[in-house]
Write a protein that holds these residues in place. Structure first.
Motif, PDB file in Angstrom:
ATOM      1  N   ALA A   1       0.871  -1.297   0.121  1.00 49.70           N
ATOM      2  CA  ALA A   1       0.082  -0.093   0.248  1.00 49.70           C
ATOM      3  C   ALA A   1       0.798   1.106   0.190  1.00 49.70           C
ATOM      4  O   ALA A   1       2.121   1.247   0.214  1.00 49.70           O
ATOM      5  N   ASP A   2       0.131   2.433  -0.237  1.00 55.74           N
ATOM      6  CA  ASP A   2       0.914   3.636  -0.380  1.00 55.74           C
ATOM      7  C   ASP A   2       1.914   4.038   0.782  1.00 55.74           C
ATOM      8  O   ASP A   2       1.444   3.419   2.080  1.00 55.74           O
ATOM      9  N   SER A   3       2.795   4.779   0.833  1.00 55.15           N
ATOM     10  CA  SER A   3       3.534   4.986   2.024  1.00 55.15           C
ATOM     11  C   SER A   3       2.797   5.866   3.130  1.00 55.15           C
ATOM     12  O   SER A   3       2.114   6.697   2.672  1.00 55.15           O
ATOM     13  N   ALA A   4       3.253   5.702   4.365  1.00 53.66           N
ATOM     14  CA  ALA A   4       2.449   6.124   5.462  1.00 53.66           C
ATOM     15  C   ALA A   4       2.959   7.801   5.204  1.00 53.66           C
ATOM     16  O   ALA A   4       2.189   8.698   5.999  1.00 53.66           O
ATOM     17  N   ASP A   5       3.761   8.204   4.645  1.00 61.14           N
ATOM     18  CA  ASP A   5       4.419   9.613   4.418  1.00 61.14           C
ATOM     19  C   ASP A   5       3.219  10.394   3.807  1.00 61.14           C
ATOM     20  O   ASP A   5       3.261  11.659   3.950  1.00 61.14           O
ATOM     21  N   ASP A   6       2.440   9.664   3.017  1.00 64.28           N
ATOM     22  CA  ASP A   6       1.728  10.607   2.180  1.00 64.28           C
ATOM     23  C   ASP A   6       0.209  10.650   2.742  1.00 64.28           C
ATOM     24  O   ASP A   6      -0.777  11.118   2.343  1.00 64.28           O
ATOM     25  N   ARG A   7       0.057  10.286   4.054  1.00 62.79           N
ATOM     26  CA  ARG A   7      -1.166  10.230   4.551  1.00 62.79           C
ATOM     27  C   ARG A   7      -1.204  11.467   5.693  1.00 62.79           C
ATOM     28  O   ARG A   7      -0.327  11.708   6.295  1.00 62.79           O
ATOM     29  N   ASP A   8      -2.472  12.029   5.618  1.00 60.20           N
ATOM     30  CA  ASP A   8      -2.870  13.351   6.651  1.00 60.20           C
ATOM     31  C   ASP A   8      -3.255  12.567   7.932  1.00 60.20           C
ATOM     32  O   ASP A   8      -3.488  11.272   8.183  1.00 60.20           O
ATOM     33  N   ALA A   9      -3.701  13.322   8.823  1.00 59.37           N
ATOM     34  CA  ALA A   9      -3.858  12.901  10.263  1.00 59.37           C
ATOM     35  C   ALA A   9      -5.025  11.944  10.163  1.00 59.37           C
ATOM     36  O   ALA A   9      -5.066  10.928  11.074  1.00 59.37           O
ATOM     37  N   ALA A  10      -6.134  12.276   9.352  1.00 61.05           N
ATOM     38  CA  ALA A  10      -7.202  11.910   9.431  1.00 61.05           C
ATOM     39  C   ALA A  10      -7.222  10.330   8.792  1.00 61.05           C
ATOM     40  O   ALA A  10      -7.800   9.590   9.264  1.00 61.05           O
ATOM     41  N   GLU A  11      -6.295  10.404   7.946  1.00 60.29           N
ATOM     42  CA  GLU A  11      -5.857   8.973   7.342  1.00 60.29           C
ATOM     43  C   GLU A  11      -5.377   8.015   8.086  1.00 60.29           C
ATOM     44  O   GLU A  11      -5.588   6.898   8.488  1.00 60.29           O
ATOM     45  N   HIS A  12      -4.533   8.486   9.011  1.00 62.16           N
ATOM     46  CA  HIS A  12      -3.682   7.815   9.860  1.00 62.16           C
ATOM     47  C   HIS A  12      -4.771   7.330  11.181  1.00 62.16           C
ATOM     48  O   HIS A  12      -4.383   6.288  11.673  1.00 62.16           O
ATOM     49  N   ALA A  13      -5.654   8.199  11.359  1.00 64.93           N
ATOM     50  CA  ALA A  13      -6.403   8.035  12.514  1.00 64.93           C
ATOM     51  C   ALA A  13      -7.112   6.523  12.537  1.00 64.93           C
ATOM     52  O   ALA A  13      -7.321   5.839  13.356  1.00 64.93           O
ATOM     53  N   TRP A  14      -7.925   6.421  11.379  1.00 68.33           N
ATOM     54  CA  TRP A  14      -8.592   5.053  11.323  1.00 68.33           C
ATOM     55  C   TRP A  14      -7.854   3.902  10.984  1.00 68.33           C
ATOM     56  O   TRP A  14      -8.314   2.920  11.372  1.00 68.33           O
TER      57      TRP A  14
END
Length: 175
Positions: A74-87
């Motif tokens: 899956a895509d790198s965690a570096d590309d995710r904003d806080a909302a994406e990381h939360a779920w």
């Protein structure tokens, strides 16, 4: 203290349907999500069989999707904003792996549903997992990627042994 598994079930279902998306339009998306949710629910109820187990995972958190994202590319965690990381923090790797096993092995799915029949989560409520246990042609088409054994092998293989141990199953039964 939270004693239900709904955040884990919702996040893990969402992860599965994003990693292995439906084939088709809105109906296919709904059918794919129902199948994923049923498999995740059974897996979560097996993994956390009591209200105390559910409360503990609610307090400590299930661990997140980082390893699953890595295994599936899956895509790198570096590309995710806080909302994406939360779920994603509510995704349970073991539950995801067990759900993948159930989605790709009908015999194992039946054994798992039988295993939760007498548990705390189903007490007093008739629970039916028809789309997991007896998917029709429309269900299978909608969730073609979600039920493909080769595509889910890397995820299912992460914790398959633990699931077999939990169910008291032999590898030969599900081979």
């Amino acid at each position: 203290m939270q004693a239900d598994l709904s955040p884990v079930i919702a996040a893990t279902t969402h992860w599965l349907t994003r990693a292995f998306p439906p084939s088709g339009g809105a109906l296919a998306a709904a059918l794919c999500e129902v199948q994923a949710r049923q498999a995740v629910t059974v897996a979560a109820w097996l993994r956390y069989p009591t209200a105390m187990d559910a409360a503990l995972v609610g307090m400590a958190g299930p661990g997140g999707s980082a390893r699953l994202d890595w295994v599936t590319g899956a895509d790198s965690a570096d590309d995710r904003d806080a909302a994406e990381h939360a779920w994603r923090s509510w995704v349970d790797e073991v539950v995801t792996s067990w759900a993948a096993c159930l989605l790709t092995d009908p015999d194992l799915a039946e054994l798992a549903v039988a295993g939760i029949a007498e548990g705390e989560h189903t007490t007093g409520t008739p629970t039916v997992f028809r789309r997991l246990l007896a998917p029709d042609a429309t269900d299978r088409h909608a969730a073609a990627l979600l039920r493909h054994p080769d595509l889910l092998a890397s995820v299912a293989g992460l914790h398959r042994g633990e699931l077999l141990d939990r169910l008291g199953s032999d590898e030969a039964l599900v081979a």
